[in-house]
Scaffold this active site. Structure first.
Site, mmCIF file in Angstrom:
data_model
loop_
_atom_site.group_PDB
_atom_site.id
_atom_site.type_symbol
_atom_site.label_atom_id
_atom_site.label_comp_id
_atom_site.label_asym_id
_atom_site.label_seq_id
_atom_site.Cartn_x
_atom_site.Cartn_y
_atom_site.Cartn_z
ATOM 1 N N TYR A 16 0.389 -12.143 5.021
ATOM 2 C CA TYR A 16 0.624 -11.886 3.591
ATOM 3 C C TYR A 16 -0.235 -12.821 2.726
ATOM 4 O O TYR A 16 -0.871 -12.393 1.758
ATOM 5 C CB TYR A 16 2.116 -12.062 3.280
ATOM 6 C CG TYR A 16 2.439 -12.033 1.810
ATOM 7 C CD1 TYR A 16 2.419 -10.837 1.094
ATOM 8 C CD2 TYR A 16 2.750 -13.204 1.126
ATOM 9 C CE1 TYR A 16 2.704 -10.816 -0.261
ATOM 10 C CE2 TYR A 16 3.039 -13.187 -0.221
ATOM 11 C CZ TYR A 16 3.018 -11.992 -0.917
ATOM 12 O OH TYR A 16 3.290 -11.976 -2.256
ATOM 13 N N LEU A 17 -0.275 -14.080 3.117
ATOM 14 C CA LEU A 17 -1.055 -15.048 2.338
ATOM 15 C C LEU A 17 -2.557 -14.773 2.457
ATOM 16 O O LEU A 17 -3.301 -14.981 1.496
ATOM 17 C CB LEU A 17 -0.718 -16.471 2.777
ATOM 18 C CG LEU A 17 0.730 -16.874 2.457
ATOM 19 C CD1 LEU A 17 1.051 -18.238 3.049
ATOM 20 C CD2 LEU A 17 0.977 -16.876 0.937
#
Lengths: 209, 209
Positions: B124-125
């Site tokens: 996600y990051l």
């Protein structure tokens, strides 16, 4: 050239290493696990132990060219598609640039030019697209190869390599590997993108127009 | 300004629309489904029906600013993280640039500066990082906000907004929305990246150094 093969232990990567071994080049197989080393040592192929998810900069010391053939594969989740296929490739390009690598040949995928149009594996094609876009603007001397559906058929030695719109089809992994190694030393392939399916052109005539 | 809110129906997006409504700005809520329209119509908020996964260019006509607050959320797979959080944001930036949008405020996430260091939600990051990097080089007048862990606590009106290394912490979604709207009109926020956690600074004093 001393060629770092990223994803050497993969289905295409193993063929790439074999083709490099038969060529004038010297393959260096980047592998993640120690138990992957003996396979290459038995072939007298140099290995470097490094993990795309961790710090793999050491793999680039004395590397003249890179063939990126790594992929997380369909057995893992899409999180690994981001981490390996996209970000592993992006970081590999950055490291290649940093270490003065002369050639970077990327195994991409047919459809990575227009991921939004995809009906299947859209997220995968986006990830490949993003990695390819990064490579194109990296300043590296690159070639991107986008094969159609990969099969495990034996090598035919005959292919259809073309720029422009993709023409759907399949191609044996063994032929993909041969084309990757061929493109590595083909001046006409520099800073270009090619689609690949099986065809009727002998490898020696590819780009010989 | 006429402000397109992408992800208006989300947990942060709804607060953003409310804050814009109270401000001098005119919110336009981009929603995916027709059944999301009445909620905004009851508030007298203009909507535009468009889907980040499809063609959403029409949402940019007459748009002066964009707040991107969309996210696929934790209930869907990582394939949607690529398609929505990363590629939706990248395409939104491209469309904003194409249509001469003056300001683009991005809701990012703490940790998106160094995704490789992440112990959790690394994919996600990475996706947020990639979208942020695209925005930074887009030529748009941007601000990127990276809040810590989001909570559903009521707005406190007091925050810690800072450049530089992230300081871990949490922050109510309602405060995140207020800061997004505040940054939209703050000249000192232009082309900068901020981290956000709850703190002791009244919103009116943010960036008032």
């Amino acid at each position: 050239m001393r060629v770092l093969v990223i994803g050497a232990n993969g289905a295409v990567g193993k063929h790439v290493v074999d083709r490099l071994k038969e060529s004038d080049h010297q393959p260096v197989a980047m592998v993640r696990d120690t138990d992957q080393i003996p396979y290459f040592e038995e072939k007298n192929v140099e290995t470097v132990l490094a993990d795309l998810e961790k710090d793999f900069e050491k793999a680039f010391y004395n590397t003249e060219a890179v063939i990126f053939a790594a992929g997380s594969g369909p057995k893992t989740g899409a999180d690994k598609t981001i981490i390996i296929d996209q970000e592993g490739a992006i970081e590999a390009a950055d490291l290649a640039k940093k270490h003065g690598v002369n050639r970077f040949v990327m195994l991409s995928s047919m459809g990575a030019d227009q991921p939004k149009q995809a009906e299947q594996i859209k997220h995968y094609l986006y990830a490949k697209h993003r990695a390819d876009e990064h490579l194109k603007t990296s300043g590296l001397n690159y070639t991107i190869l986008r094969p159609g559906r990969l099969t495990d058929e034996p090598a035919s030695g005959k292919v259809n390599v073309h720029e422009g719109s993709p023409e759907r089809g399949s191609v044996p992994r063994a032929d993909v590997a041969s084309v990757l190694v061929y493109l590595l030393s083909a001046p006409r392939a520099e800073n270009k993108i090619f689609n690949l399916i099986e065809g009727s052109t002998p490898l020696s005539d590819v780009l010989a127009y």
